[in-house]
Design a protein around this motif. Sequence first.
Motif, PDB file in Angstrom:
ATOM      1  N   GLN A 255      -8.098  30.950  23.601  1.00 38.58           N
ATOM      2  CA  GLN A 255      -7.368  29.853  22.973  1.00 38.58           C
ATOM      3  C   GLN A 255      -6.218  29.420  23.880  1.00 38.58           C
ATOM      4  N   PRO A 256      -5.744  28.191  23.743  1.00 34.93           N
ATOM      5  CA  PRO A 256      -4.727  27.673  24.652  1.00 34.93           C
ATOM      6  C   PRO A 256      -3.424  28.460  24.656  1.00 34.93           C
ATOM      7  N   LYS A 257      -2.955  28.936  23.495  1.00 34.21           N
ATOM      8  CA  LYS A 257      -1.625  29.515  23.457  1.00 34.21           C
ATOM      9  C   LYS A 257      -1.625  31.013  23.188  1.00 34.21           C
ATOM     10  N   LYS A 258      -2.561  31.474  22.419  1.00 33.06           N
ATOM     11  CA  LYS A 258      -2.524  32.865  21.990  1.00 33.06           C
ATOM     12  C   LYS A 258      -3.795  33.593  22.402  1.00 33.06           C
TER      13      LYS A 258
ATOM     14  N   GLN B 278      -6.923  35.920  22.318  1.00 35.46           N
ATOM     15  CA  GLN B 278      -7.713  36.504  21.245  1.00 35.46           C
ATOM     16  C   GLN B 278      -8.232  37.892  21.608  1.00 35.46           C
ATOM     17  N   THR B 279      -8.092  38.248  22.858  1.00 38.51           N
ATOM     18  CA  THR B 279      -8.533  39.574  23.304  1.00 38.51           C
ATOM     19  C   THR B 279      -7.489  40.149  24.237  1.00 38.51           C
ATOM     20  N   SER B 280      -7.610  41.417  24.539  1.00 40.73           N
ATOM     21  CA  SER B 280      -6.694  42.047  25.490  1.00 40.73           C
ATOM     22  C   SER B 280      -6.970  41.487  26.873  1.00 40.73           C
ATOM     23  N   GLU B 281      -5.986  40.918  27.509  1.00 42.52           N
ATOM     24  CA  GLU B 281      -6.186  40.322  28.817  1.00 42.52           C
ATOM     25  C   GLU B 281      -5.065  40.749  29.748  1.00 42.52           C
ATOM     26  N   GLY B 282      -5.347  40.796  31.036  1.00 40.70           N
ATOM     27  CA  GLY B 282      -4.311  41.191  31.963  1.00 40.70           C
ATOM     28  C   GLY B 282      -4.752  41.095  33.391  1.00 40.70           C
ATOM     29  N   GLN B 283      -3.924  41.557  34.269  1.00 40.23           N
ATOM     30  CA  GLN B 283      -4.221  41.473  35.682  1.00 40.23           C
ATOM     31  C   GLN B 283      -3.751  42.727  36.384  1.00 40.23           C
ATOM     32  N   PHE B 284      -4.554  43.179  37.346  1.00 37.51           N
ATOM     33  CA  PHE B 284      -4.198  44.353  38.128  1.00 37.51           C
ATOM     34  C   PHE B 284      -4.600  44.128  39.569  1.00 37.51           C
ATOM     35  N   GLU B 285      -3.700  44.392  40.477  1.00 39.69           N
ATOM     36  CA  GLU B 285      -4.011  44.338  41.893  1.00 39.69           C
ATOM     37  C   GLU B 285      -3.906  45.743  42.457  1.00 39.69           C
ATOM     38  N   GLN B 286      -4.839  46.074  43.376  1.00 42.07           N
ATOM     39  CA  GLN B 286      -4.939  47.437  43.867  1.00 42.07           C
ATOM     40  C   GLN B 286      -3.626  47.958  44.454  1.00 42.07           C
TER      41      GLN B 286
ATOM     42  N   VAL C 175       0.909  46.994  41.052  1.00 41.15           N
ATOM     43  CA  VAL C 175       0.631  46.804  39.634  1.00 41.15           C
ATOM     44  C   VAL C 175       1.501  45.688  39.099  1.00 41.15           C
ATOM     45  N   LYS C 176       0.858  44.644  38.556  1.00 40.76           N
ATOM     46  CA  LYS C 176       1.609  43.522  38.000  1.00 40.76           C
ATOM     47  C   LYS C 176       1.698  43.656  36.480  1.00 40.76           C
ATOM     48  N   SER C 177       2.431  42.755  35.874  1.00 40.77           N
ATOM     49  CA  SER C 177       2.546  42.733  34.431  1.00 40.77           C
ATOM     50  C   SER C 177       1.164  42.612  33.811  1.00 40.77           C
ATOM     51  N   VAL C 178       0.937  43.364  32.735  1.00 44.51           N
ATOM     52  CA  VAL C 178      -0.360  43.338  32.086  1.00 44.51           C
ATOM     53  C   VAL C 178      -0.677  41.941  31.571  1.00 44.51           C
ATOM     54  N   LEU C 179       0.310  41.254  31.062  1.00 42.05           N
ATOM     55  CA  LEU C 179       0.110  39.903  30.563  1.00 42.05           C
ATOM     56  C   LEU C 179       0.938  38.937  31.389  1.00 42.05           C
TER      57      LEU C 179
ATOM     58  N   TRP D 255       2.304  40.764  23.660  1.00 40.22           N
ATOM     59  CA  TRP D 255       2.184  39.311  23.556  1.00 40.22           C
ATOM     60  C   TRP D 255       2.078  38.972  22.068  1.00 40.22           C
ATOM     61  N   ASP D 256       2.980  38.150  21.592  1.00 36.27           N
ATOM     62  CA  ASP D 256       2.990  37.785  20.179  1.00 36.27           C
ATOM     63  C   ASP D 256       3.054  39.021  19.281  1.00 36.27           C
ATOM     64  N   GLU D 257       3.914  39.966  19.697  1.00 37.42           N
ATOM     65  CA  GLU D 257       4.151  41.187  18.943  1.00 37.42           C
ATOM     66  C   GLU D 257       2.916  42.088  18.854  1.00 37.42           C
ATOM     67  N   LYS D 258       1.935  41.858  19.715  1.00 34.52           N
ATOM     68  CA  LYS D 258       0.770  42.723  19.796  1.00 34.52           C
ATOM     69  C   LYS D 258       0.744  43.417  21.146  1.00 34.52           C
ATOM     70  N   THR D 259       0.301  44.674  21.159  1.00 34.73           N
ATOM     71  CA  THR D 259       0.204  45.422  22.412  1.00 34.73           C
ATOM     72  C   THR D 259      -1.200  45.284  22.980  1.00 34.73           C
ATOM     73  N   TYR D 260      -1.266  44.931  24.251  1.00 37.39           N
ATOM     74  CA  TYR D 260      -2.547  44.786  24.934  1.00 37.39           C
ATOM     75  C   TYR D 260      -2.635  45.807  26.063  1.00 37.39           C
ATOM     76  N   THR D 261      -3.838  46.309  26.289  1.00 34.62           N
ATOM     77  CA  THR D 261      -4.065  47.379  27.260  1.00 34.62           C
ATOM     78  C   THR D 261      -5.076  46.953  28.308  1.00 34.62           C
ATOM     79  N   VAL D 262      -4.783  47.278  29.549  1.00 36.96           N
ATOM     80  CA  VAL D 262      -5.716  47.040  30.645  1.00 36.96           C
ATOM     81  C   VAL D 262      -5.954  48.366  31.354  1.00 36.96           C
ATOM     82  N   TYR D 263      -7.223  48.774  31.473  1.00 36.24           N
ATOM     83  CA  TYR D 263      -7.588  49.996  32.176  1.00 36.24           C
ATOM     84  C   TYR D 263      -7.906  49.650  33.623  1.00 36.24           C
ATOM     85  N   PHE D 264      -7.067  50.133  34.525  1.00 31.61           N
ATOM     86  CA  PHE D 264      -7.176  49.769  35.934  1.00 31.61           C
ATOM     87  C   PHE D 264      -8.564  50.052  36.504  1.00 31.61           C
ATOM     88  N   SER D 265      -9.060  51.251  36.252  1.00 36.18           N
ATOM     89  CA  SER D 265     -10.279  51.710  36.922  1.00 36.18           C
ATOM     90  C   SER D 265     -11.541  51.480  36.108  1.00 36.18           C
ATOM     91  N   ALA D 266     -11.438  50.761  34.987  1.00 36.70           N
ATOM     92  CA  ALA D 266     -12.603  50.594  34.130  1.00 36.70           C
ATOM     93  C   ALA D 266     -13.792  49.967  34.853  1.00 36.70           C
TER      94      ALA D 266
END
Length: 450
Positions: free
Chosen positions: A17-20, A22-30, A33-37, A157-168
Amino acid sequence: MGNTVDGTQSPAPVPPQPKKPQTSEGQFEQKSVKSVLAEASLSTDVAKSKNPVPVTTFHERVINQQGVSNKQKTIPESIDCGVKVNFHSVSEPVYFKKTEKSVLPDETPKAPVTYEMMSIPMKERIATGSNGFVQSARLNGKEDVVMKRSYCAQGVWDEKTYTVYFSAPAISREAGILTGLKNMASDHPGYKNIVPFRGSGVTSIGEPLILLTRADGALSEQLLEKAKDPKQPQIPGKPLPFDKTLGFAQDLFSGLSCLASLQLVHQDLKPENLLFKDNTLWIADFGESTCHEGFAAMGIHGNQLTMSERRAGTGATKPFFLTYEEPTPATDIWAGGLVVLQMLNPAKAESYINRINNQPLKDKGKNGISFDKLTPEQLSELKTHCQQTVQAFIDESLTGANQSHRPAMKVLLNRLLDPDPGSRISALDACEQLKVMTQTLKAKPSDSPS
């Protein structure tokens, strides 16, 4: 394997969705480590995605033996490893969910382990590395296994905790390689020297796991001694008994012959990645493994890798330099030869390995001369250099009662550390030569002529 991984742990893909989110999303560089969101990522790349992106999914593999008898076997691109992975573009999520073949331990992790916890003592954690960590577990109420897990990062994000697994993504890729080996090569004699794979799956918190039979330890532990000062690093220990070195070496090349049957290249053979149980050696950690085609020729995003991208692992295990030769089963033979040096003389091996890798050619440049650019004269010079180094190592390492084994070990090491991958000994032939040496040792343990 890749530079950037975007990940989520939702039960199924949900249109962004444009603003919020709907799933756990994030970014990781080898390397950082950047902000998850990353807000920029959510507000631009994800928000602007209106059409479904191309997806590569690893489905259940189907083996068709007809018409492929003359073709070298490789692990097919479509394979069900217990972790269903949809690979999207780097600006889109990566989804993980259970498949029919999922296998999980009796008690799955109830909470993720953050990257910051890497340096904090953790109960049941056995080892940690660049592709995650290993923790003890139980399977079917009685079997001692270990689970390979991924460190993560969390954000709000929006009072929800999101998780990114680096090595998944890397864990799911390794699970696919282990599944391919089990499905296609378990009848190979050398499969007993591959770490036993018990399955993989995704926990209720969205973390992919690999389950392996627990080993007694790593070969590296056998080659090191604890320093008197606990704050100091461990120091090289005494050589393994010669008969044990021959046995472990035979197991190593037996396992490599199994990998070669599927054209797999491990690319990261070293004592830390070699386990043992009841005096049997296992090859482990297939996170850097590659192949010329099929599943293992793909990266963690499901993309076909170029030859340069398939070069991975530890530079110290490669012949001379990272770019010296293309990754083939012969590359693992070289690395196996270096492991034999380490077993024969842990205290001296590093200096001799450095000596071998010091390419003694004029105008070689910073990164040496790649194999395809060597002249016949340069190749001959390299062979002489390796043979002289091997001779010096053997003279210093095989002493006393072991002197009688110098000629046979010299022949073996010269063939393992042949700078020409085309004439380097195969894993199967190395295994057979080690069998002969073992038989000779048992027949004449002490009275062989010096």
